[in-house]
Design a protein around this motif. Structure first.
Motif, short mmCIF file in Angstrom:
data_model
loop_
_atom_site.label_atom_id
_atom_site.label_comp_id
_atom_site.label_asym_id
_atom_site.label_seq_id
_atom_site.Cartn_x
_atom_site.Cartn_y
_atom_site.Cartn_z
N LEU A 79 0.86 -1.18 0.00
CA LEU A 79 0.00 0.00 0.00
C LEU A 79 0.89 1.23 0.00
O LEU A 79 1.98 1.22 0.59
N THR A 80 0.43 2.28 -0.65
CA THR A 80 1.16 3.55 -0.55
C THR A 80 0.44 4.43 0.46
O THR A 80 -0.76 4.28 0.71
N GLN A 81 1.17 5.38 1.02
CA GLN A 81 0.62 6.07 2.19
C GLN A 81 -0.51 7.04 1.86
O GLN A 81 -1.34 7.32 2.71
N ASP A 82 -0.58 7.56 0.62
CA ASP A 82 -1.67 8.49 0.33
C ASP A 82 -2.08 8.50 -1.14
O ASP A 82 -2.72 9.45 -1.59
N ASN A 83 -1.75 7.45 -1.90
CA ASN A 83 -2.06 7.45 -3.33
C ASN A 83 -3.11 6.43 -3.72
O ASN A 83 -3.34 6.20 -4.91
N VAL A 100 3.30 -0.74 4.12
CA VAL A 100 2.90 0.57 3.60
C VAL A 100 4.17 1.34 3.28
O VAL A 100 5.05 1.47 4.14
N ILE A 101 4.27 1.84 2.03
CA ILE A 101 5.46 2.58 1.60
C ILE A 101 5.06 4.00 1.21
O ILE A 101 3.88 4.29 0.97
N MET A 102 6.06 4.89 1.11
CA MET A 102 5.75 6.28 0.77
C MET A 102 5.24 6.36 -0.66
O MET A 102 4.24 7.01 -0.94
N LEU A 111 9.93 2.67 3.61
CA LEU A 111 8.95 1.99 4.44
C LEU A 111 8.30 2.97 5.42
O LEU A 111 8.98 3.76 6.08
N VAL A 112 6.96 2.91 5.50
CA VAL A 112 6.21 3.74 6.45
C VAL A 112 5.72 2.90 7.63
O VAL A 112 5.83 3.29 8.78
N MET A 154 3.35 1.68 13.14
CA MET A 154 4.37 2.65 12.71
C MET A 154 5.79 2.16 12.98
O MET A 154 6.75 2.77 12.55
N SER A 155 5.91 1.07 13.74
CA SER A 155 7.27 0.59 14.07
C SER A 155 7.37 -0.92 13.87
O SER A 155 7.60 -1.65 14.82
#
Length: 818
Positions: free
Chosen positions: A670-674, A694-696, A703-704, A757-758
């Motif tokens: 998944l991308t963080q906002d696309n 989840v990646i940027m 990696l996010v 997140m971690s």
């Protein structure tokens, strides 16, 4: 540079795929002794196409590791269901511990606000002690009930007490004035079935009628037991210890520790023991105690809402189970620590000790055996052991190790054959056949006809002046003028020699039947049959050494200790050492086993012989394979269990094990906002993975975090119901700030609150030895592999198990959820 090249080829071309070899939940259930039809949804599959390995270290709304998440969560209330687990999933230990710390901080911060909050704080602090107290009380009461009922039903195969139907044979004759010393088990109140049916107490007709009734009751009990298990609680079969070890390592098997399983296991355990099958009740008592612990944990929010905390209660419950099984509270605590527990903090040690104490106290109050002891075969010896006896003790240890290695290989081969052939589809028929063969062969031999616990008691018992067993048929010295405890060694009489032949036949019978009995679809423990095999072998060796010392007391090894007229050798001690050696050879227990056995006998003096025999049996057994019987059954059933005792010594790297491989399809991310809601729903529908990194962006690969499939599904469904404007084209945002959108765009959906997140990450050059240690010690379900901060792949618990199988030259597909 290989990983660099791998990355530049396009990370979305090298990816993680579903493993097609994973089998269905139905097969998993059958591995646990269950044949059921399960309707599985795609959501039940995990990252790797298997229900054991997915990962979710998510943060519920309102509490998380990052305080920023709490502030950024735009949803008004926590999403119901987020952070929970499906059946056949592995829990995330790190997240569960963080949830517990957050709960503890919240309670502490409020306790000074009011008297009610202070009361709630005290209740929370004491709930751990309350739940183990209730578990100990229930375990002790159920164990006493099982012991009394099993004794009565075992004697029901031979006859009935007319004066009081609820009395067993021994109790029936307690109040009789017409018993003799030689025939203390015969009294007018107790009638055999031959006496009741054909009116004959002796003769061939009487023997045949008793034989027929013995087989009839054995088959009836066995059929009833397997029918109840099959219809009402398929999880109630077997020992339960392999599954409890797996559950304590973090795996979830819904219903395995439920109320139906508890009820049916308690009833069918009595029936299985009474049927005369070569099994024991000690292992299943651990399962019964853990069922009690699981049920009581739901009364306390501290444990009902946190899977890691619940496993602390289950560790204490397993200690209580062994405490009531053997009357060994300390041994129970050590058993929980050494054999079954995966995570055992210091406070769990104290609570395990307390639960074992309460359970033993309750059982002692019930006094099921009428001897003021916690077990049937409590013995006391009056003579010390001598240095030269270490040699036969070590030989018994060698026998125990050989028996353990043989049993594990033979039993696993038979269980595998059962799973792979049509024979496994007819569990009722199998139980009936095994029960019929056992009853037909067992009845003619008095030592196999006996209840196994009674047999062990007789073999452990020292020959005093009041013993009438044929094992104590020695030729007495007519010049002896008084009865003393320490009777000198004497020549064996005809009764002893005939008993030895019967014991040899009993030994062969027990060895063969135990192999085929352990694993059938009734409650079946292994402790008592293994101890019986060792006790028979030990008693035979003890009598042989005793006679050798009597007839050759002038040999240099006997000269110093065995004078004429001295009580030198105790055959019962050899039986005890042999029992410990055989049980150690099968389970590979060491410290806890020695403590259990010396608590059984009440003598610290015999710790050295026990230690020597147990260590020898473990060394000999390990020479043929390091797995104990429980680990072997865990591997056979394909449970996701990383054994802390196994060593990983290979020099592979994380990049060698991670997915995707070069030929794999792209990694689903998944991308963080696309991405839109529809994009995520399509991805969930098209894949069977249980979580997504989840990646940027696809270009940066930075990696996010990590989002779980289950949490994504629940969050989207909840948002559609509760938030206006959420549609398929709504943008999904995992970032801290929502990107600027055109005015006509639908309302965005913020899901940062369900994002881990971690997530745990390692670099592609991390040695697998370290990765395996991280998985074991932190209880991880997966970790992500990065290179210079860019996502390369993922390693799941299943990948590690598969890799370890490959390095051990095993077929990895054959051990993963067969």
């Amino acid at each position: 540079m290989e990983s660099e090249q791998l990355f530049h080829r396009g990370y979305y071309r090298n990816s993680y795929n579903s493993i097609t070899s994973a089998s269905s939940d139905e097969e998993l259930l059958d591995g646990a002794g269950v044949i059921m039809d399960f309707q599985t949804s795609e959501d039940d599959n995990l990252l790797d196409g298997d229900a054991s390995i997915g990962t979710h270290y998510t943060m519920t709304n309102g509490g998380s590791i990052n305080s920023s998440t709490h502030l950024l969560d735009l949803l008004d209330e926590p999403i119901p269901g987020v952070g929970t687990y499906d059946d056949f999933h592995t829990i995330d230990w790190v997240r569960e511990k963080c949830k517990d710390r957050e709960r503890h901080r919240r309670i502490n911060s409020k306790k000074k606000e009011s008297a009610w909050e202070m009361t709630k704080s005290l209740y929370d602090a004491w709930s751990g002690w309350l739940v183990v107290t209730l578990t100990g009380l229930a375990s002790g009461a159920l164990a006493g009930l099982i012991d009394i009922a099993a004794d009565w039903m075992t004697d029901l195969k031979e006859g009935i007490c007319l004066s009081a139907l609820w009395f067993n044979h021994e109790q029936c004759c307690w109040g009789s004035n017409e018993t003799t010393f030689e025939e203390r088990d015969k009294c007018p109140q107790w009638k055999t079935w031959a006496e009741l049916i054909i009116g004959q107490a002796e003769g061939p007709g009487s023997y045949i009628m008793n034989y027929i009734m013995y087989i009839f009751w054995a088959l009836s009990f066995a059929f009833l037991a397997v029918s109840l298990v099959k219809v009402f609680a398929p999880y109630a079969c077997g020992s339960g210890i392999p599954e409890i070890k797996t559950i304590l390592s973090g795996f979830i098997i819904r219903g395995y520790l439920g109320k139906w399983t508890l009820m049916i296991k308690t009833i069918t355990l009595v029936l299985a023991v009474a049927s005369g099958l070569s099994l024991g009740k000690e292992g299943p008592l651990v399962h019964v105690a853990c069922c009690c612990g699981n049920i009581f944990s739901y009364l306390f929010p501290k444990y009902s809402t946190n899977e890691a905390k619940k496993r602390e209660v289950l560790s204490a419950a397993s200690a209580a189970g062994v405490s009531v099984a053997f009357g060994a509270p300390i041994g129970g605590v050590l058993f929980s620590l050494e054999e079954v527990s995966y995570y055992f903090p210091l406070k769990t040690l104290w609570r395990s000790f307390f639960a074992a104490l309460v359970a033993a106290f309750v059982l002692r109050s019930i006094n099921p055996f009428g001897n003021s002891r916690l077990v049937l075969f409590y013995v006391e010896y009056h003579t010390p052991w001598y240095l030269f006896e270490l040699l036969p003790f070590i030989l018994l240890g060698v026998f125990g190790g050989l028996w353990g290695a043989f049993f594990i290989r033979a039993n696993i081969a038979w269980c595998r054959r059962r799973k792979l052939t049509k024979f496994g589809k007819y569990p009722v028929l199998e139980v009936i056949i095994v029960a019929a063969i056992t009853a037909v062969i067992a009845f003619p031999n008095p030592y196999t006809r006996l209840n196994t616990s009674e047999l062990i008691k007789e073999l452990f018992t020292d020959c005093g002046p009041l013993e009438s067993s044929s094992l104590c048929d020695y030729r007495n010295d007519m010049n002896a003028s008084k009865i003393v405890d320490d009777i000198p060694d004497r020549p064996a009489g005809t009764g002893v020699y005939s008993a030895i032949w019967q014991l040899c036949l009993a030994l062969i019978f027990k060895i063969i039947m135990t192999v085929f009995t352990f694993g059938i679809k009734v409650p079946s423990g292994l402790f008592i049959p293994s101890m019986a095999i060792g006790a028979i072998a030990g008693r035979i060796v003890g009598i042989a050494v005793e006679q050798l010392a009597y007839y050759h007391h002038d040999w240099f090894i006997f000269k110093e200790w065995c004078e004429v007229g001295a009580d030198c050798i105790t055959p019962g001690l050899y039986a005890m050492v042999g029992a410990a050696a055989c049980l150690g050879g099968v389970t590979r227990m060491t410290v806890s086993l020695v403590v259990i056995v010396f608590e059984l006998t009440g003598g610290l003096e015999y710790i050295v012989p026990l230690m020597a025999a147990v260590m020898t049996s473990k060394w000999v057994g390990d020479a043929f394979g390091r797995e104990g019987i429980y680990e072997a059954h865990i591997r056979l059933n394909g449970y996701p269990f990383l054994d802390a005792k196994e060593e990983f010594t290979h020099t592979t790297l994380a990049a060698d094990v991670m997915r995707p491989r070069r030929s794999d399809p792209p990694l689903a991310v998944l991308t963080q906002d696309n991405m839109t809601v529809e994009d995520i729903e399509n991805l969930i529908n098209e894949t069977s993975y249980n979580g997504f990194p989840v990646i940027m962006s696809k270009e940066s690969q930075r990696l996010v975090g990590f989002a779980l499939r289950r949490d994504l599904t629940i969050a989207i469904e909840s948002a559609r119901k509760k938030q206006e404007g959420i549609v398929g084209s709504s943008r999904v945002c995992f970032a801290q700030h929502t990107p600027s959108l055109p005015a006509e765009s639908p309302r965005p959906l913020k899901l940062r609150s369900i994002l881990d997140m971690s997530p745990f990450t390692v670099t592609d050059h991390t040695p697998m030895e370290i990765v395996v240690d991280i998985f074991r010690k932190l209880g991880l379900r997966q970790c992500l592999v990065t290179h210079n901060g860019r996502l390369l792949g993922i390693i799941t618990k299943k990948d590690i198990l598969r890799h370890m199988a490959q390095t051990a030259n095993q077929d990895p597909a054959s051990i993963m959820f067969n």
